[in-house]
Design a protein around this motif. Sequence first.
Motif, PDB file in Angstrom:
ATOM      1  N   ARG A  70       0.826  -1.205   0.000  1.00 45.24           N
ATOM      2  CA  ARG A  70       0.000   0.000   0.000  1.00 45.24           C
ATOM      3  C   ARG A  70       0.862   1.259   0.000  1.00 45.24           C
ATOM      4  O   ARG A  70       2.061   1.215   0.254  1.00 45.24           O
ATOM      5  CB  ARG A  70      -0.918   0.010   1.226  1.00 45.24           C
ATOM      6  N   GLN A  71       0.231   2.383  -0.248  1.00 48.26           N
ATOM      7  CA  GLN A  71       0.918   3.666  -0.243  1.00 48.26           C
ATOM      8  C   GLN A  71       0.827   4.369   1.114  1.00 48.26           C
ATOM      9  O   GLN A  71       1.541   5.337   1.365  1.00 48.26           O
ATOM     10  CB  GLN A  71       0.315   4.584  -1.320  1.00 48.26           C
ATOM     11  N   TYR A  72      -0.048   3.839   1.970  1.00 51.87           N
ATOM     12  CA  TYR A  72      -0.316   4.538   3.236  1.00 51.87           C
ATOM     13  C   TYR A  72      -0.996   3.550   4.182  1.00 51.87           C
ATOM     14  O   TYR A  72      -1.650   2.603   3.756  1.00 51.87           O
ATOM     15  CB  TYR A  72      -1.242   5.737   2.980  1.00 51.87           C
ATOM     16  N   GLY A  73      -0.825   3.767   5.486  1.00 55.16           N
ATOM     17  CA  GLY A  73      -1.571   2.979   6.464  1.00 55.16           C
ATOM     18  C   GLY A  73      -0.988   1.609   6.741  1.00 55.16           C
ATOM     19  O   GLY A  73       0.228   1.398   6.658  1.00 55.16           O
ATOM     20  N   ILE A  74      -1.851   0.666   7.062  1.00 54.50           N
ATOM     21  CA  ILE A  74      -1.438  -0.660   7.526  1.00 54.50           C
ATOM     22  C   ILE A  74      -2.043  -1.739   6.639  1.00 54.50           C
ATOM     23  O   ILE A  74      -3.245  -1.741   6.384  1.00 54.50           O
ATOM     24  CB  ILE A  74      -1.889  -0.878   8.990  1.00 54.50           C
ATOM     25  N   ASP A  75      -1.203  -2.649   6.183  1.00 49.15           N
ATOM     26  CA  ASP A  75      -1.646  -3.794   5.402  1.00 49.15           C
ATOM     27  C   ASP A  75      -1.907  -4.958   6.361  1.00 49.15           C
ATOM     28  O   ASP A  75      -0.959  -5.476   6.959  1.00 49.15           O
ATOM     29  CB  ASP A  75      -0.568  -4.172   4.387  1.00 49.15           C
ATOM     30  N   PRO A  76      -3.159  -5.379   6.554  1.00 45.42           N
ATOM     31  CA  PRO A  76      -3.468  -6.447   7.512  1.00 45.42           C
ATOM     32  C   PRO A  76      -2.715  -7.749   7.236  1.00 45.42           C
ATOM     33  O   PRO A  76      -2.317  -8.455   8.172  1.00 45.42           O
ATOM     34  CB  PRO A  76      -4.985  -6.641   7.354  1.00 45.42           C
ATOM     35  N   GLU A  77      -2.493  -8.061   5.972  1.00 49.36           N
ATOM     36  CA  GLU A  77      -1.796  -9.304   5.637  1.00 49.36           C
ATOM     37  C   GLU A  77      -0.320  -9.239   6.046  1.00 49.36           C
ATOM     38  O   GLU A  77       0.219 -10.193   6.583  1.00 49.36           O
ATOM     39  CB  GLU A  77      -1.911  -9.593   4.130  1.00 49.36           C
ATOM     40  N   ARG A  78       0.304  -8.107   5.778  1.00 53.30           N
ATOM     41  CA  ARG A  78       1.704  -7.949   6.194  1.00 53.30           C
ATOM     42  C   ARG A  78       1.811  -8.022   7.719  1.00 53.30           C
ATOM     43  O   ARG A  78       2.721  -8.633   8.271  1.00 53.30           O
ATOM     44  CB  ARG A  78       2.247  -6.609   5.675  1.00 53.30           C
ATOM     45  N   LEU A  79       0.867  -7.400   8.397  1.00 50.09           N
ATOM     46  CA  LEU A  79       0.844  -7.424   9.858  1.00 50.09           C
ATOM     47  C   LEU A  79       0.720  -8.865  10.363  1.00 50.09           C
ATOM     48  O   LEU A  79       1.407  -9.269  11.303  1.00 50.09           O
ATOM     49  CB  LEU A  79      -0.335  -6.581  10.348  1.00 50.09           C
ATOM     50  N   SER A  80      -0.149  -9.655   9.740  1.00 46.01           N
ATOM     51  CA  SER A  80      -0.333 -11.057  10.124  1.00 46.01           C
ATOM     52  C   SER A  80       0.929 -11.874   9.873  1.00 46.01           C
ATOM     53  O   SER A  80       1.284 -12.760  10.671  1.00 46.01           O
ATOM     54  CB  SER A  80      -1.502 -11.669   9.356  1.00 46.01           C
ATOM     55  N   GLU A  81       1.614 -11.585   8.767  1.00 43.87           N
ATOM     56  CA  GLU A  81       2.866 -12.289   8.466  1.00 43.87           C
ATOM     57  C   GLU A  81       3.900 -12.036   9.559  1.00 43.87           C
ATOM     58  O   GLU A  81       4.572 -12.961  10.020  1.00 43.87           O
ATOM     59  CB  GLU A  81       3.414 -11.832   7.110  1.00 43.87           C
ATOM     60  N   TYR A  82       4.026 -10.771   9.953  1.00 46.71           N
ATOM     61  CA  TYR A  82       4.974 -10.432  11.017  1.00 46.71           C
ATOM     62  C   TYR A  82       4.596 -11.135  12.322  1.00 46.71           C
ATOM     63  O   TYR A  82       5.460 -11.652  13.044  1.00 46.71           O
ATOM     64  CB  TYR A  82       5.009  -8.926  11.232  1.00 46.71           C
ATOM     65  N   ALA A  83       3.305 -11.142  12.635  1.00 50.19           N
ATOM     66  CA  ALA A  83       2.837 -11.768  13.871  1.00 50.19           C
ATOM     67  C   ALA A  83       3.164 -13.259  13.882  1.00 50.19           C
ATOM     68  O   ALA A  83       3.596 -13.809  14.909  1.00 50.19           O
ATOM     69  CB  ALA A  83       1.336 -11.549  14.036  1.00 50.19           C
ATOM     70  N   ARG A  84       2.992 -13.926  12.751  1.00 49.99           N
ATOM     71  CA  ARG A  84       3.301 -15.363  12.670  1.00 49.99           C
ATOM     72  C   ARG A  84       4.802 -15.614  12.843  1.00 49.99           C
ATOM     73  O   ARG A  84       5.205 -16.569  13.521  1.00 49.99           O
ATOM     74  CB  ARG A  84       2.808 -15.936  11.344  1.00 49.99           C
ATOM     75  N   ASP A  85       5.624 -14.750  12.245  1.00 47.73           N
ATOM     76  CA  ASP A  85       7.076 -14.898  12.380  1.00 47.73           C
ATOM     77  C   ASP A  85       7.519 -14.685  13.828  1.00 47.73           C
ATOM     78  O   ASP A  85       8.403 -15.387  14.334  1.00 47.73           O
ATOM     79  CB  ASP A  85       7.798 -13.894  11.475  1.00 47.73           C
ATOM     80  N   ILE A  86       6.912 -13.697  14.478  1.00 45.14           N
ATOM     81  CA  ILE A  86       7.260 -13.419  15.876  1.00 45.14           C
ATOM     82  C   ILE A  86       6.806 -14.561  16.783  1.00 45.14           C
ATOM     83  O   ILE A  86       7.524 -14.982  17.693  1.00 45.14           O
ATOM     84  CB  ILE A  86       6.653 -12.075  16.317  1.00 45.14           C
ATOM     85  N   LYS A  87       5.616 -15.084  16.533  1.00 48.31           N
ATOM     86  CA  LYS A  87       5.123 -16.222  17.312  1.00 48.31           C
ATOM     87  C   LYS A  87       6.068 -17.418  17.185  1.00 48.31           C
ATOM     88  O   LYS A  87       6.324 -18.129  18.160  1.00 48.31           O
ATOM     89  CB  LYS A  87       3.724 -16.623  16.851  1.00 48.31           C
ATOM     90  N   GLU A  88       6.599 -17.612  15.989  1.00 47.24           N
ATOM     91  CA  GLU A  88       7.490 -18.746  15.738  1.00 47.24           C
ATOM     92  C   GLU A  88       8.693 -18.737  16.672  1.00 47.24           C
ATOM     93  O   GLU A  88       9.109 -19.781  17.177  1.00 47.24           O
ATOM     94  CB  GLU A  88       7.950 -18.716  14.277  1.00 47.24           C
ATOM     95  N   ILE A  89       9.247 -17.553  16.929  1.00 50.80           N
ATOM     96  CA  ILE A  89      10.428 -17.512  17.800  1.00 50.80           C
ATOM     97  C   ILE A  89      10.058 -17.455  19.282  1.00 50.80           C
ATOM     98  O   ILE A  89      10.788 -17.968  20.127  1.00 50.80           O
ATOM     99  CB  ILE A  89      11.376 -16.353  17.421  1.00 50.80           C
TER     100      ILE A  89
END
Length: 235
Positions: free
Chosen positions: A19-38
């Motif tokens: 996106r050009q602005y704001g928050i992408d829910p899918e990108r946010l979910s990807e980060y959350a899954r990666d953080i949960k993994e560790i």
Amino acid sequence: MKYKRILLKLSGEALMGSRQYGIDPERLSEYARDIKEITDLGVEVAIVIGGGNIFRGVAGAMNGMDRVQGDHMGMLATVINGLALQNALEDQDVKTRLQTAIKINEVAEPFIRRKAMSHLNKGRVVIFGGGTGNPYFTTDSAAVLRAIEIEADVILKGTRVDGIYDKDPEKDLNAIKFDHITFAEVLKKGLKVMDTTAFTLSQENNLPIIVFDMNKKGNLLKVVSGENIGTKVNL
């Protein structure tokens, strides 16, 4: 895991995804899954997020806005991002706490070092919002400051490039990537890793920085496992 406790620095722009602005829910979910993994592997995680996807105080000042007022708006933008990331992590059943450098008691705890340390010891992810709470300081400075305060082993700077180069790799195909570089070499070569205040603070406290591509799935796990991902900066 090579690192027991980390400070993950994410830019606000990273949350925009395509996106050009704001928050992408899918990108946010990807980060959350990666953080949960560790965190599932026992790594203690603290996070500092920028606010550039919503507002930058420096940009506001360039357009005639009072710099202090603009920076306060930027601090609030980081709290918005922190709330969004907290929600994404809790959707993954990761226990979190959001602490802010400015008091917003209805939505977050105030930053108290001992409480932050206690949360981390209990396996909770701690998100630090509001920068340092002071104008004229970037979220890079906030990341280094909080990392030192919570006694993190390393700062992981998640970006959209896979490390530090001698030139901008997005503009020059002949740019050369460094696997490892010292603080002194970064300064000598004039490379941009963090702003000068943050970088100097990290150097003075012998706190290593690893710059890596956060957008590639599995990279966060590889970094905390000790794999040679991205670029490591230390003494």
